[in-house]
Scaffold this active site. Structure first.
Site, PDB file in Angstrom:
ATOM      1  N   TYR A   1      54.483  62.571  17.702  1.00 55.19           N
ATOM      2  CA  TYR A   1      55.583  63.458  17.331  1.00 55.19           C
ATOM      3  C   TYR A   1      56.295  64.086  18.529  1.00 55.19           C
ATOM      4  O   TYR A   1      57.480  63.875  18.729  1.00 55.19           O
ATOM      5  CB  TYR A   1      55.069  64.548  16.382  1.00 55.19           C
TER       6      TYR A   1
ATOM      7  N   PRO B   1      60.290  62.927   6.184  1.00 57.55           N
ATOM      8  CA  PRO B   1      60.517  62.410   4.825  1.00 57.55           C
ATOM      9  C   PRO B   1      61.334  63.392   3.979  1.00 57.55           C
ATOM     10  O   PRO B   1      61.440  64.580   4.272  1.00 57.55           O
ATOM     11  CB  PRO B   1      59.095  62.290   4.243  1.00 57.55           C
TER      12      PRO B   1
ATOM     13  N   HIS C   1      57.615  66.349   9.962  1.00 51.25           N
ATOM     14  CA  HIS C   1      56.310  65.750   9.707  1.00 51.25           C
ATOM     15  C   HIS C   1      55.184  66.240  10.628  1.00 51.25           C
ATOM     16  O   HIS C   1      54.006  66.109  10.295  1.00 51.25           O
ATOM     17  CB  HIS C   1      56.452  64.228   9.855  1.00 51.25           C
TER      18      HIS C   1
ATOM     19  N   LYS D   1      48.987  53.336 -13.241  1.00 51.58           N
ATOM     20  CA  LYS D   1      47.631  53.185 -12.717  1.00 51.58           C
ATOM     21  C   LYS D   1      46.577  53.123 -13.827  1.00 51.58           C
ATOM     22  O   LYS D   1      45.479  52.623 -13.607  1.00 51.58           O
ATOM     23  CB  LYS D   1      47.304  54.322 -11.750  1.00 51.58           C
TER      24      LYS D   1
ATOM     25  N   LYS E   1      43.362  50.609 -13.696  1.00 48.84           N
ATOM     26  CA  LYS E   1      41.968  51.078 -13.781  1.00 48.84           C
ATOM     27  C   LYS E   1      41.198  50.349 -14.875  1.00 48.84           C
ATOM     28  O   LYS E   1      39.981  50.173 -14.759  1.00 48.84           O
ATOM     29  CB  LYS E   1      41.936  52.591 -13.992  1.00 48.84           C
TER      30      LYS E   1
ATOM     31  N   GLN F   1      41.278  47.350 -15.277  1.00 49.24           N
ATOM     32  CA  GLN F   1      40.867  46.107 -14.634  1.00 49.24           C
ATOM     33  C   GLN F   1      39.794  46.342 -13.566  1.00 49.24           C
ATOM     34  O   GLN F   1      39.449  45.434 -12.814  1.00 49.24           O
ATOM     35  CB  GLN F   1      42.084  45.429 -14.005  1.00 49.24           C
TER      36      GLN F   1
ATOM     37  N   PRO G   1      43.774  51.467  -7.844  1.00 48.24           N
ATOM     38  CA  PRO G   1      45.238  51.466  -7.986  1.00 48.24           C
ATOM     39  C   PRO G   1      45.962  51.370  -6.644  1.00 48.24           C
ATOM     40  O   PRO G   1      46.949  50.642  -6.514  1.00 48.24           O
ATOM     41  CB  PRO G   1      45.532  52.792  -8.697  1.00 48.24           C
ATOM     42  N   ASP G   2      45.462  52.076  -5.629  1.00 41.31           N
ATOM     43  CA  ASP G   2      46.147  52.043  -4.342  1.00 41.31           C
ATOM     44  C   ASP G   2      46.074  50.648  -3.730  1.00 41.31           C
ATOM     45  O   ASP G   2      47.084  50.113  -3.248  1.00 41.31           O
ATOM     46  CB  ASP G   2      45.544  53.062  -3.375  1.00 41.31           C
TER      47      ASP G   2
ATOM     48  N   TYR H   1      51.792  48.853   7.553  1.00 41.76           N
ATOM     49  CA  TYR H   1      51.173  50.155   7.830  1.00 41.76           C
ATOM     50  C   TYR H   1      51.007  50.932   6.529  1.00 41.76           C
ATOM     51  O   TYR H   1      51.957  51.084   5.756  1.00 41.76           O
ATOM     52  CB  TYR H   1      52.060  50.958   8.789  1.00 41.76           C
TER      53      TYR H   1
ATOM     54  N   THR I   1      45.492  61.178  10.605  1.00 41.87           N
ATOM     55  CA  THR I   1      45.585  59.895   9.897  1.00 41.87           C
ATOM     56  C   THR I   1      45.011  58.752  10.724  1.00 41.87           C
ATOM     57  O   THR I   1      44.856  58.845  11.937  1.00 41.87           O
ATOM     58  CB  THR I   1      47.049  59.528   9.576  1.00 41.87           C
TER      59      THR I   1
ATOM     60  N   SER J   1      53.020  54.475   2.092  1.00 39.37           N
ATOM     61  CA  SER J   1      52.005  55.507   1.842  1.00 39.37           C
ATOM     62  C   SER J   1      52.060  55.912   0.381  1.00 39.37           C
ATOM     63  O   SER J   1      53.105  55.809  -0.272  1.00 39.37           O
ATOM     64  CB  SER J   1      52.210  56.733   2.742  1.00 39.37           C
ATOM     65  N   GLN J   2      50.915  56.357  -0.113  1.00 40.75           N
ATOM     66  CA  GLN J   2      50.856  56.913  -1.457  1.00 40.75           C
ATOM     67  C   GLN J   2      50.940  58.429  -1.356  1.00 40.75           C
ATOM     68  O   GLN J   2      50.155  59.056  -0.648  1.00 40.75           O
ATOM     69  CB  GLN J   2      49.538  56.539  -2.154  1.00 40.75           C
TER      70      GLN J   2
END
Length: 612
Positions: free
Chosen positions: A92, A105, A324, A402, A406, A408, A412-413, A435, A448, A537-538
């Site tokens: 950063y 973001p 960020h 999701k 689930k 299955q 989910p991610d 990424y 992270t 990203s989630q």
């Protein structure tokens, strides 16, 4: 005692100290094995062989790799987190691209129902009140302790959400923290107002008191737009640092800028941003929250260095933009859920008997000299070009969410990551370095690690899905293998055992000890695997909200997603000027990938158990 087994007590937004582990330094041999595996999809056999030779040379006994590893382990033994200050600095503070598009973001909130200016201001007052209520929870140590299974997560990022500001500098920025600030700043028509939000008795201002002040500001400014000084904060960081010296040379400007920097957050009361042909209000909101629509719209009605900017635009468009560097997306998303729940529930802070505000809103004067205007003109030109180049879009996928994944027995991610992988491959017919952000908050001051989602297994899966002669069961097995490979990498990454942060640590260890950066870091295979054409990203929310940001590379895509139980939101982006990317086709490819994966699962996957 090894660093990974030591425990330390960090600051926390929750009541009481929480014992957290120190972030470990992975073994050099383990990282190199994972590195080779992650490079394999992107290079031919000769290039891969070259990378292996470079790694052998780097890791030879008594060589530079072992020396750097030892120095890094020594650093880890002396610090609560060996990576934290390096990461803030390299990712950063020393990053010179503008914060808009490349770093900061936007978070698109569901469209609100207001239509008129009065209703817009009422909504803005409620949003401010909600943010202040959340600040009180943080200050009171009442934020719920987050856990990963039975492991507590570091909560210190919550304490950096309010009152924080990035300060431009030549070659390196800095961060200023003002968590005990008593005011916010309101931006309206490029003017700035300092608004105290505490009463003379020390209580929080009521929603009605805030609304009264907002109405005064909006009435006073009308359509009188100031020079867009705020556009400077959206410029290339070195250009902004140069302009900052010019700006702060004037004592009046310095006082006003310091008020903005010290504010808890900025509230931007925006003008309407015209909707582009062929788009809708959600795309308009994405544009607004990424770059404000440029210098002639709301790009100057900002101070992009502030960690939190709440944005309330006409016709129900609203959300936030965040710088960020102090915090990851998930703490911001948790705050978002609180804000939206507060607003939708009709809650009010317990301020019925509060005294009058000590002071009302005070306009912050800014003297725009010819030299400063020249800097503003340059910044406006730069930002307008960038705003016209970045293309924002979204996918609201409603076939399933999701909940189906689930059934299955799949993550989910990992499933969504493989859908993104497949979408890219079916569009471009080449592997895309990929990424995904993994949080390391199980460690004190953890930030992270990179999840390298493109794998040998993900490419085998994509090829299986595209092979007409491949039977459904084989496609299912390839899908499972890809999802499981991703899930295994996630597990390593969240524990700090990925590839990228360790490589960064070794590189910075060399620099800080006056050693030459080893040739390994310029290896062709490593360079290709790090050219992340997919930045993902989630960021989960209970609401129809999603985060959006620009791509990491000129030929890449940004793709942030919010998977809900029965649907999913994706914020996607690409650069219009790059011939190797096509956002509309990528969006369609992602939708089709999700549908094709479900078709395989419906025919050959787990059969959902009937509900009694």
């Amino acid at each position: 005692m090894s660093p990974s087994s030591q425990r330390t007590y960090g600051t926390s937004a929750t009541a009481g100290p929480v014992a957290l582990q120190r972030q470990p330094v992975p073994k050099l041999s383990d990282t190199m094995q994972k590195l080779v595996r992650s490079i394999e999809p992107h290079v031919d056999a000769n290039t891969l062989a070259g990378t292996k030779r470079a790694i052998e040379q780097f890791t030879v006994a008594g060589g530079i790799g072992q020396k750097l590893q030892t120095l890094l382990e020594q650093r880890a033994a002396q610090k609560d987190n060996w990576l934290a200050d390096w990461w803030l600095r390299s990712a950063y503070m020393e990053y010179r691209d503008p914060v808009i598009v490349y770093s900061s973001p936007g978070l698109v909130f569901p469209k609100a129902s207001y239509k008129t200016l009065d209703e817009q201001l009422q909504y803005a007052a409620k949003m401010v009140s909600a943010a202040l209520a959340y600040k009180m929870l943080i200050d009171g140590g009442k934020i719920k302790q987050e856990m990963m299974g039975k492991i507590p997560l570091d909560m210190s990022q919550y304490e950096k959400i309010f009152g924080t500001c990035r300060i431009p500098g030549k070659e390196r920025d800095s961060v200023q923290y003002n968590p005990r600030s008593k005011h916010i700043v309101v931006a309206c028509n490029n003017h700035y107002y300092r608004l105290p939000v505490f009463t003379a008795a020390g209580g929080i201002a009521s929603e009605d008191q805030i609304l009264t002040e907002l109405k005064k500001i909006a009435t006073k400014e009308g359509n009188d737009r100031a020079s867009p000084v705020g556009i400077l904060t959206a410029n290339h960081r070195d250009s902004w640092a140069r302009a900052y010296d010019t700006l702060m040379a004037d004592p009046i400007n310095r006082s006003s800028v310091e008020s903005i920097q010290q504010a808890l957050f900025v509230l931007s009361i925006d003008r309407e941003l015209p909707q582009k042909t062929g788009t809708d209000h959600i795309v308009t909101a994405s544009d607004l929250l990424i770059h404000g629509g440029g210098s002639n719209a709301n790009g100057g009605n900002r101070w992009y260095d502030k960690t939190i900017q709440l944005v309330v635009a006409p016709n129900g468009i609203n959300g936030l933009t965040y710088e960020h560097s102090p915090a990851e997306g998930q703490p911001i998303a948790v705050m978002t859920d609180f804000l939206l729940e507060y607003i939708n529930s009709g809650k009010r802070l317990n301020t019925m008997d509060q005294a009058e505000l000590k002071d009302g809103a005070v306009k912050l004067s800014l003297n725009v000299t010819p030299a400063l205007q020249s800097e503003i003109d340059q910044a406006a030109n730069f930002v307008d070009k960038l705003a016209s180049d970045i293309q924002m879009d979204y996918l609201h996928f409603t076939d399933y969410g999701k909940g189906f994944i689930k059934t299955q027995r799949m993550s989910p991610d990992s499933y969504i990551q493989m859908a993104i992988q497949y979408a890219f491959y079916r569009l471009h017919h080449t592997p895309g370095a990929h990424y995904e952000s993994a949080q390391n908050r199980m460690y004190v001051h953890g930030r992270t690690e990179t999840i390298r989602s493109c794998s040998v297994e993900s490419i085998a899966f994509a090829r299986a899905m595209l092979e007409p002669k491949q039977d459904g069961r084989s496609k299912l097995e390839a899908m499972k293998a890809a999802i499981n490979a991703h899930k295994a990498y996630v597990s390593m990454a969240i524990q700090g055992y990925g590839v990228d942060r360790h490589l960064l640590g070794l590189k910075l260890t060399a620099k800080e000890n006056g050693l030459s950066v080893p040739e390994l870091f310029s290896d062709q295979g490593i360079q290709r695997s790090a050219h992340m054409r997919l930045s993902t990203s989630q960021v989960a929310s209970r609401y129809d909200a999603f985060m959006c940001y620009g791509p990491l590379t000129q030929d890449g895509y940004g793709c942030c997603y919010n998977p809900k139980e029965d649907d999913m939101w994706f914020g996607v982006s690409a650069f219009r000027s790059n011939k190797d990317s096509d956002l509309e086709r990528f969006r369609v490819s992602l939708q089709e990938a999700l549908r094709e994966m479900q078709e395989v699962l419906v025919l050959y996957g787990e059969k959902p158990k009937a509900k009694l």
